[in-house]
Design a protein around this motif. Structure first.
Motif, PDB file in Angstrom:
ATOM      1  N   LEU A   1       0.798  -1.097  -0.080  1.00  0.00           N
ATOM      2  CA  LEU A   1       0.122   0.004  -0.059  1.00  0.00           C
ATOM      3  C   LEU A   1       0.817   1.366  -0.098  1.00  0.00           C
ATOM      4  O   LEU A   1       2.101   1.189   0.779  1.00  0.00           O
ATOM      5  CB  LEU A   1      -0.894   0.135   1.570  1.00  0.00           C
ATOM      6  CG  LEU A   1      -1.867  -1.125   1.630  1.00  0.00           C
ATOM      7  CD1 LEU A   1      -2.562  -0.957   2.804  1.00  0.00           C
ATOM      8  CD2 LEU A   1      -2.895  -1.549   0.202  1.00  0.00           C
TER       9      LEU A   1
ATOM     10  N   MET B   1      -0.146   8.816  -4.994  1.00  0.00           N
ATOM     11  CA  MET B   1      -0.926   7.845  -4.720  1.00  0.00           C
ATOM     12  C   MET B   1      -1.674   8.342  -3.267  1.00  0.00           C
ATOM     13  O   MET B   1      -1.130   8.981  -2.485  1.00  0.00           O
ATOM     14  CB  MET B   1      -0.392   6.547  -4.612  1.00  0.00           C
ATOM     15  CG  MET B   1       0.207   5.926  -5.793  1.00  0.00           C
ATOM     16  SD  MET B   1       0.884   4.284  -5.404  1.00  0.00           S
ATOM     17  CE  MET B   1      -0.595   3.439  -5.237  1.00  0.00           C
ATOM     18  N   ALA B   2      -3.067   7.898  -3.151  1.00  0.00           N
ATOM     19  CA  ALA B   2      -3.579   8.132  -1.905  1.00  0.00           C
ATOM     20  C   ALA B   2      -3.155   7.215  -0.906  1.00  0.00           C
ATOM     21  O   ALA B   2      -2.770   6.414  -1.066  1.00  0.00           O
ATOM     22  CB  ALA B   2      -5.188   7.900  -2.200  1.00  0.00           C
TER      23      ALA B   2
ATOM     24  N   GLU C   1      -3.553   3.203  -0.488  1.00  0.00           N
ATOM     25  CA  GLU C   1      -4.141   2.878  -1.927  1.00  0.00           C
ATOM     26  C   GLU C   1      -3.325   1.875  -2.248  1.00  0.00           C
ATOM     27  O   GLU C   1      -1.925   1.761  -2.355  1.00  0.00           O
ATOM     28  CB  GLU C   1      -4.031   4.049  -3.117  1.00  0.00           C
ATOM     29  CG  GLU C   1      -4.247   3.461  -4.472  1.00  0.00           C
ATOM     30  CD  GLU C   1      -4.063   4.672  -5.441  1.00  0.00           C
ATOM     31  OE1 GLU C   1      -4.264   4.446  -6.786  1.00  0.00           O
ATOM     32  OE2 GLU C   1      -3.896   6.057  -5.078  1.00  0.00           O
TER      33      GLU C   1
END
Length: 212
Positions: free
Chosen positions: A81, A174-175, A178
């Motif tokens: 992530l 990117m969040a 994510e």
């Protein structure tokens, strides 16, 4: 049938030759010096090749979000992530997991603190271990279940596997939390001619299946 990544990109190899790894083991960040070994290239993750392991991509819709590795009546789930530059995610993720699984206990493991114990899903219970590794702008979650959750000798093979994983975060925004995108080897650009030289075209490569 897919061919494994025979070596890292030439510029990355040059960097690794100039600087030896500063740690004894990974998981490695793609931009840090790490051993140049034979790995399965799945885009966001490069996995060590072990012929005893059955490696499968976990998908949600058309997106590959994780990896499942099967071995000795056990499974290892891996998911990478995106994480903030300033802090890791493991402490936060541990809190979320414990809120859903009351029977897990925190203990020290090969990568620091981990959660282990009974996980109940849809009325069924199973033993599981949750291992989290914070990296530079990424977080790797590993879940070991089945026989390996109780048998250290089986779990050791998974731990060695995790220690040689390379995470490719990339530079794109990117969040938080994510999933770092993965791809099948066949979905990636073909290797340049110089990368293919020296390979055995008749050598069987790892077979990557999918689970949804």
């Amino acid at each position: 049938m897919f061919r494994r990544r025979r070596r890292e990109e030439p510029d990355q190899v040059a960097k690794q030759e100039q600087a030896a790894p500063t740690r004894e083991s990974g998981p490695w960040d793609a931009d840090e010096p790490h051993p140049d070994t034979d790995r399965i290239d799945l885009g966001g993750l490069r996995l060590p090749h072990n012929p005893d392991f059955d490696v499968r991509l976990a998908s949600v819709g058309d997106q590959h979000v994780g990896v499942v590795v099967l071995y000795e009546e056990s499974s290892l789930q891996l998911q990478a992530l995106a994480a903030p530059r300033s802090s890791g995610l493991w402490d936060e993720v541990k809190t979320k997991i414990r809120a859903q699984a009351k029977h897990l206990e925190e203990r020290e493991g090969p990568f620091g603190s981990e959660l282990a114990g009974e996980m109940r899903v849809d009325g069924d219970s199973r033993q599981a271990r949750y291992l989290g590794i914070d990296g530079p702008r990424w977080f790797l979650l590993a879940v070991i279940s089945g026989k390996a959750a109780l048998d250290e000798s089986v779990a050791a093979a998974f731990v060695d596997f995790i220690k040689d994983v390379v995470v490719v975060r990339g530079d794109e925004p990117m969040a938080r939390e994510e999933p770092i995108p993965l791809s099948r080897p066949s979905d990636q650009p073909a290797a340049q001619p110089e990368e293919r030289q020296g390979g055995n075209p008749f050598k069987r490569g790892p077979e990557i299946s999918e689970i949804r």
